[in-house]
Design a protein around this motif. Structure first.
Motif, PDB file in Angstrom:
ATOM      1  N   TYR A 210       0.838  -1.203   0.000  1.00  0.00           N
ATOM      2  CA  TYR A 210       0.000   0.000   0.000  1.00  0.00           C
ATOM      3  C   TYR A 210       0.876   1.258   0.000  1.00  0.00           C
ATOM      4  O   TYR A 210       0.606   2.205  -0.746  1.00  0.00           O
ATOM      5  N   PHE A 302      -8.112  -1.011   3.402  1.00  0.00           N
ATOM      6  CA  PHE A 302      -7.468   0.193   2.877  1.00  0.00           C
ATOM      7  C   PHE A 302      -8.482   1.119   2.212  1.00  0.00           C
ATOM      8  O   PHE A 302      -9.545   0.696   1.769  1.00  0.00           O
ATOM      9  N   SER A 473      -6.581   8.703   1.989  1.00  0.00           N
ATOM     10  CA  SER A 473      -5.833   7.478   2.279  1.00  0.00           C
ATOM     11  C   SER A 473      -6.058   7.040   3.717  1.00  0.00           C
ATOM     12  O   SER A 473      -6.016   7.849   4.649  1.00  0.00           O
TER      13      SER A 473
END
Length: 511
Positions: A210, A302, A473
């Motif tokens: 990620y 995520f 994010s």
């Protein structure tokens, strides 16, 4: 028959003994909960076995031998009491010592020392935070080929949004995920919650993937890799990366990221995963359990969905699945700084009922009790109160179902968390005049983001607002580890039962 059972028991004990010896002679995946507790909160009980955020940050940097990757929204580990633009301005050295500002300096020094040991360091931050919150990573990288520093403006890719994840990865084996920023105030003036994973190489590698995806975004030209889309799921026009599943199939490009998700076409957006990847890792918690149980699964999730890869969940799904994991008649505990049933930064606004719907569903379908803590502080979003009160209306609907054959016994309770001094934060001096503030700006707030049911715990970096799941994010860790679940419940209950919370009232019940 008895002899056969005895043979089975002996074999089982030998297997457990062998596995224990193997585990003790090699790296074990260990996990600890991590907290920051603001000063001047004497009536908040401390939970045994929970580590300090400042200590964990120092350990990660001091023990790194090969690599150290850090995702941060912004940096201010060093106090700036002489900068008029700083929220620290005007406070004395004795004030800063009382506030615990030295913890930030120790963390900064630990990163500086790692750089001096020639550890390969990558620092990724949000770009554009006022006044000058990218100075420290720039200083750490200056003149050092082993330290790389980049800033990333996600609004170029999604129209709004920031780098909001707070993640440390040391030597591809040790990890911090949580709510704490790279800010001295997050170590001693803000209530934070996170997870420290040590020796967990497999999970660390996935989190690094990620990180690599974000790092790659920072080097790409967003103008050639974004498209405008009429988003049919959220009914707005918005900007998305050109590989987004919110775009029609023929309009999509191939993802330029090192790793990405490959899913069947689902319109609109990304599908929920019915069997997301779980890590069957035996996570050791303290005190050690000498039994030989089946490893309890853990997972990662995520945001935003365009940065997903493999079979990992979207962060929104990770939260929702945790809420829905509650057992019949059980309890879900949710802690967040912000709760908003809409977007915060998009224009036009998005109505977002995902979380409130999940709460109402478990109240009705599982007769669950849902306890929610939301921060009330100097930057409280006023629209929050209306959404929370509307959520409490589930109690009225539940009780009104008594005339139906299957009665509803669930309940929602919501409390505001008020850290003492939350209304006296800001610079000590403005334009040469004392302000009367008692604490630096953007402090005295319950900043943790987590949910825990009877069986599952979820710790993240995102506030419960639409933007944090679709344009910002975020990273979360979740687990079914029983000891971990119980310890997170302890942290929540300490806050819930403290004198620092007040109940949110239903409409018409104001005193």
């Amino acid at each position: 028959m008895v002899k056969r059972v005895l043979v089975y028991v002996v074999v089982w004990l030998l297997a457990c003994l062998y596995l224990t010896r193997v585990a003790e002679s090699s790296d074990r995946c260990k996990a600890w909960l991590v907290q920051s507790i603001p000063t001047d909160m004497p009536e908040l009980p401390r939970i045994s076995g929970v580590l300090s955020t400042g200590d964990v940050f120092q350990w990660l940097a001091n023990n790194s031998t090969r690599s150290l990757d850090i995702i941060a929204q912004y940096w201010q580990l060093l106090a700036n009491p002489k900068d008029p633009r700083s929220g620290d301005f005007g406070y004395s050295d004795s004030d800063l010592q009382r506030f615990g500002a030295n913890l930030g300096a120790l963390v900064y020094k630990s990163i500086d020392n790692a750089a001096n040991r020639n550890v390969s360091i990558r620092l990724l931050s949000h770009s554009g935070v006022y006044p000058d919150y990218t100075k420290e990573p720039s200083d750490l990288a200056y003149g050092r080929s082993n330290v790389k520093n980049v800033t990333l403006l996600l609004s170029k890719w999604w129209g709004s949004g920031i780098v909001h994840a707070k993640v440390w990865i040391s030597d591809d084996r040790d990890v911090y995920i949580g709510s704490a920023n790279n800010d001295w105030k997050s170590l001693s003036q803000v209530k934070e919650v996170g997870i420290y994973l040590s020796g967990c190489s497999r999970m660390a590698r996935e989190i690094k993937t990620y990180f690599d995806n974000l790092w790659r975004l920072a080097s790409l030209d967003a103008s050639t890799h974004t498209r405008s889309v009429s988003d049919q799921q959220w009914l707005i026009n918005r900007t998305v990366p050109c590989w987004s599943h919110f775009l029609p199939t023929k309009a999509r490009c191939r993802s330029p990221l090192p790793s990405y998700i490959d899913t069947p076409n689902v319109s609109p957006g990304y599908p929920s995963l019915s069997d997301p990847e779980m890590f069957r890792t035996d996570i050791e918690t303290l005190p050690r359990n000498r039994s030989c149980p089946e490893p309890q699964p853990s997972y990662l999730s995520f945001a935003p969905p365009e940065l997903l890869f493999g079979k990992h969940q979207s962060d929104e799904q990770g939260w929702i699945d945790t809420i829905k994991s509650v057992v019949e008649g059980g309890t879900v505990r949710i802690n967040t700084m912000d709760w908003l049933g809409q977007s915060q930064y998009t224009n036009p606004k998005v109505y977002w009922s995902t979380f409130s719907s999940a709460v109402s569903e478990v109240v009705f379908s599982k007769n669950a009790k849902v306890k929610i803590i939301v921060a009330y502080w100097g930057h409280f979003i006023e629209a929050t109160d209306g959404y929370l009160r509307s959520l409490l209306y589930s109690n009225i609907l539940c009780s009104s179902s008594s005339s139906v054959q299957n009665k509803c016994f669930g309940q929602v309770e919501i409390r505001y968390y008020m850290v003492p001094g939350f209304n006296k934060t800001g610079p000590a001096v403005i334009n040469g005049t004392k302000t009367g503030n008692s604490y630096p700006a953007y402090t005295r707030v319950n900043h943790g983001k987590y949910a825990v049911s009877d069986v599952r715990a979820h710790i993240g970096t995102s506030n419960l607002v639409w933007d944090y799941f679709f344009v910002t994010s975020g990273v979360s860790f979740g687990t079914y580890n029983t000891k971990f679940v119980l310890k997170l419940q302890e942290i929540f209950d300490a806050d819930w039962n403290s004198p620092y919370v007040v109940p949110v009232q239903e409409f018409g019940q104001d005193v």
